[in-house]
Scaffold this active site. Structure first.
Site, PDB file in Angstrom:
ATOM      1  N   VAL A  11       0.832  -1.210   0.000  1.00 53.16           N
ATOM      2  CA  VAL A  11       0.000   0.000   0.000  1.00 53.16           C
ATOM      3  C   VAL A  11       0.864   1.256   0.000  1.00 53.16           C
ATOM      4  O   VAL A  11       0.624   2.197  -0.762  1.00 53.16           O
ATOM      5  CB  VAL A  11      -0.947   0.002   1.219  1.00 53.16           C
ATOM      6  CG1 VAL A  11      -1.710   1.323   1.308  1.00 53.16           C
ATOM      7  CG2 VAL A  11      -1.938  -1.152   1.126  1.00 53.16           C
ATOM      8  N   THR A 120      -5.279  -0.557   7.008  1.00 52.85           N
ATOM      9  CA  THR A 120      -6.596  -1.065   7.369  1.00 52.85           C
ATOM     10  C   THR A 120      -6.606  -1.365   8.857  1.00 52.85           C
ATOM     11  O   THR A 120      -5.875  -2.237   9.332  1.00 52.85           O
ATOM     12  CB  THR A 120      -6.923  -2.341   6.571  1.00 52.85           C
ATOM     13  OG1 THR A 120      -6.879  -2.038   5.174  1.00 52.85           O
ATOM     14  CG2 THR A 120      -8.304  -2.863   6.927  1.00 52.85           C
ATOM     15  N   GLU A 157      -4.747  -5.969  -5.955  1.00 56.25           N
ATOM     16  CA  GLU A 157      -3.418  -6.400  -6.394  1.00 56.25           C
ATOM     17  C   GLU A 157      -3.512  -6.858  -7.846  1.00 56.25           C
ATOM     18  O   GLU A 157      -4.437  -7.544  -8.240  1.00 56.25           O
ATOM     19  CB  GLU A 157      -2.916  -7.538  -5.508  1.00 56.25           C
ATOM     20  CG  GLU A 157      -2.610  -7.073  -4.104  1.00 56.25           C
ATOM     21  CD  GLU A 157      -1.831  -8.105  -3.313  1.00 56.25           C
ATOM     22  OE1 GLU A 157      -0.864  -8.675  -3.862  1.00 56.25           O
ATOM     23  OE2 GLU A 157      -2.175  -8.334  -2.147  1.00 56.25           O
ATOM     24  N   ASN A 213     -14.628  -5.076   1.798  1.00 54.69           N
ATOM     25  CA  ASN A 213     -13.974  -6.369   1.622  1.00 54.69           C
ATOM     26  C   ASN A 213     -14.871  -7.526   2.036  1.00 54.69           C
ATOM     27  O   ASN A 213     -14.848  -8.597   1.419  1.00 54.69           O
ATOM     28  CB  ASN A 213     -12.654  -6.406   2.398  1.00 54.69           C
ATOM     29  CG  ASN A 213     -11.526  -5.732   1.642  1.00 54.69           C
ATOM     30  OD1 ASN A 213     -11.693  -5.324   0.496  1.00 54.69           O
ATOM     31  ND2 ASN A 213     -10.382  -5.589   2.271  1.00 54.69           N
ATOM     32  N   CYS A 265      -5.620  -9.175   2.140  1.00 52.68           N
ATOM     33  CA  CYS A 265      -6.757  -8.362   2.579  1.00 52.68           C
ATOM     34  C   CYS A 265      -7.959  -9.176   3.044  1.00 52.68           C
ATOM     35  O   CYS A 265      -8.394  -9.045   4.186  1.00 52.68           O
ATOM     36  CB  CYS A 265      -7.175  -7.402   1.468  1.00 52.68           C
ATOM     37  SG  CYS A 265      -5.979  -6.092   1.156  1.00 52.68           S
ATOM     38  N   LYS A 268      -7.541 -11.593   6.230  1.00 52.93           N
ATOM     39  CA  LYS A 268      -7.220 -10.797   7.420  1.00 52.93           C
ATOM     40  C   LYS A 268      -8.381  -9.898   7.829  1.00 52.93           C
ATOM     41  O   LYS A 268      -8.741  -9.816   9.013  1.00 52.93           O
ATOM     42  CB  LYS A 268      -5.972  -9.952   7.121  1.00 52.93           C
ATOM     43  CG  LYS A 268      -5.617  -8.931   8.184  1.00 52.93           C
ATOM     44  CD  LYS A 268      -4.333  -8.201   7.842  1.00 52.93           C
ATOM     45  CE  LYS A 268      -4.470  -7.269   6.672  1.00 52.93           C
ATOM     46  NZ  LYS A 268      -5.259  -6.052   6.980  1.00 52.93           N
ATOM     47  N   LYS A 326      -3.616 -14.737  -6.896  1.00 53.36           N
ATOM     48  CA  LYS A 326      -4.355 -14.233  -8.049  1.00 53.36           C
ATOM     49  C   LYS A 326      -3.341 -13.835  -9.114  1.00 53.36           C
ATOM     50  O   LYS A 326      -2.144 -13.697  -8.818  1.00 53.36           O
ATOM     51  CB  LYS A 326      -5.247 -13.040  -7.668  1.00 53.36           C
ATOM     52  CG  LYS A 326      -4.472 -11.816  -7.186  1.00 53.36           C
ATOM     53  CD  LYS A 326      -5.388 -10.657  -6.861  1.00 53.36           C
ATOM     54  CE  LYS A 326      -5.999 -10.031  -8.100  1.00 53.36           C
ATOM     55  NZ  LYS A 326      -6.703  -8.771  -7.806  1.00 53.36           N
TER      56      LYS A 326
END
Length: 439
Positions: A11, A120, A157, A213, A265, A268, A326
């Site tokens: 980030v 976050t 991402e 999220n 992300c 978590k 990913k």
């Protein structure tokens, strides 16, 4: 504007690079001296499409890297906190790095600053950051004003640069009109054609990140649960997806069946949101189920492989295409590939793996100590393999040479964890083809 970004991770680095690209003077600070040395020579700690070009273009012009937080704070008007908030053993977000930066700011601040929480963090954290900074200022017997902002990130991402440069929205939580105005001025170059600036209170801004999220993760687990039911009743989830995705209230985004979400992300933040609810006297049943479905999805995919080859995999070799959680990233945090490869090896299997970007990370961190043969080319991974397992939907895997795959595999067996191929065509070509949500 003059900006400091504390944290040269995913980030922080993207934030610093994109602000510098717009002409701001940005100092990126990290305690890791090796990382800073590499960044100053153009070596990035992560892979993200387009990021290296921006960093190299702006380095030593508008973008600077240092370990000296004191000088960076003094030189800046706005300080972004962008350090990690990893998941603790209890599922809560570990905000100790955020609090340490807050202490350092309080110990070094000498004039008015806007301090922005980009990490976050659970609801209420930004207020605690404010209290920590103020306590350190009080210890120095100084009277220095500062303001706090919550500015959650919404970067995907693999598409982070585009997300930052052309944001759907910029969420700002603050307490004063002047602070909102300054932040709008900072972000205005990123939404010149349409106002995407959303203002709210700090607690709501913190919650917005978790809610976003959680909603996306819910869509993923929902379609995976539908896929599992489809297998039981003889339906095809690929067709079902078309049927529901065409409804504009639902849409096609995030309803691709697969082996579950990974990365830093979703796992978590879902865990942190569950703990946040429980800590405040509420049991978030839906969100807890989202997590449970996701964890089960990897196990169900493993079961497909074991149903075909048996529990004892001694003498069986699997070719693995894709390691990152990913495509377009080298991030392997919570990647399903790690779980699956370890489970296969535990049962005696041999693994030939290939990924365009994540093999170094896999070899040095996530699969260190495991006997995995890493290949520099995707077809090389097929040699002596009994089956191909697709785990990450990189573009180069979309239209492979199936004749070559068939000729190189010992058996024409493909397990597709991303439902990327046409079942009819593969079966017509003589493959045993296994996917998610279709028998």
């Amino acid at each position: 504007m003059k900006i400091t970004v504390v944290g040269c991770g995913y980030v922080g680095l993207v934030t610093a690079a994109c602000f510098s690209e717009m002409g701001n003077e940005v100092i990126c600070v990290d305690v890791d001296e090796t990382k800073i040395q590499k960044l100053n020579t153009g070596i990035l700690p992560i892979y993200e499409p387009g990021l290296k070009e921006i960093v190299v273009h702006n380095s030593q012009k508008n973008l600077f890297f240092t370990t000296n937080l004191e000088s960076a704070i003094t030189a800046s008007e706005i300080i972004f906190i962008a350090v990690g908030t990893p998941m603790g053993d209890d599922g809560n977000a570990d905000v100790s790095f955020v609090y340490q930066v807050a202490k350092d700011i309080g110990r070094n601040i000498s004039s008015y600053k806007i301090v922005v929480s980009k990490s976050t963090v659970p609801v209420g954290t930004t207020n605690k950051v404010k209290a920590i900074i103020q306590a350190e200022i009080d210890k120095r017997n100084l009277n220095i004003e500062f303001d706090l902002v919550s500015n959650p990130e919404f970067l995907k991402e693999g598409a982070a640069i585009n997300d930052f440069m052309k944001p759907d929205r910029v969420v700002i939580g603050a307490e004063k009109k002047e602070v909102f105005d300054t932040m709008k001025q900072l972000y205005s170059p990123f939404f010149r054609t349409r106002d995407r600036f959303i203002t709210m209170d700090i607690h709501s801004a913190e919650m917005t990140k978790y809610a976003a999220n959680a909603m996306l993760a819910t869509k993923i687990s929902f379609i995976n649960e539908i896929a599992n039911i489809c297998e039981k009743v003889g339906a095809d989830v690929n067709e079902v997806r078309k049927g529901i995705g065409s409804d504009k209230r639902i849409g096609y985004d995030f309803i691709y069946p697969g082996i579950g979400y990974g990365g830093t992300c979703f796992p978590k933040d879902i865990a942190a949101l569950i703990q946040l609810g429980k800590t405040n006297g509420y049991d978030p049943k839906l969100i807890s189920s989202v997590n449970e479905v996701n964890n089960n999805q990897k196990q169900l995919f493993l079961a497909k492989i074991l149903n075909r080859f048996g529990e004892d995999l001694s003498g069986v070799t699997f070719a693995i295409w894709g390691l990152s959680f990913k495509p377009e990233t080298d991030d392997m945090r919570e990647a399903p590939s790690v779980y699956l490869i370890k489970e296969l090896i535990k049962r005696g299997a041999s693994i030939n793996a290939y990924d365009p970007k994540a093999m170094k990370e896999a070899k040095e961190v996530y699969l260190k100590g495991y006997s995995v043969l890493f290949n520099q080319e995707k077809y090389a991974a097929l040699e002596n393999a009994n089956a191909l397992i697709l785990l990450t939907e990189w573009k180069e895997f979309r239209s492979p040479d199936f004749s070559r795959i068939k000729s190189q595999l010992k058996e024409p067996v493909v397990f597709d964890g991303r439902n990327q191929y046409n079942a009819f065509k593969l079966q017509e070509s003589g493959f045993e083809y296994y996917q998610i949500g279709k028998n």
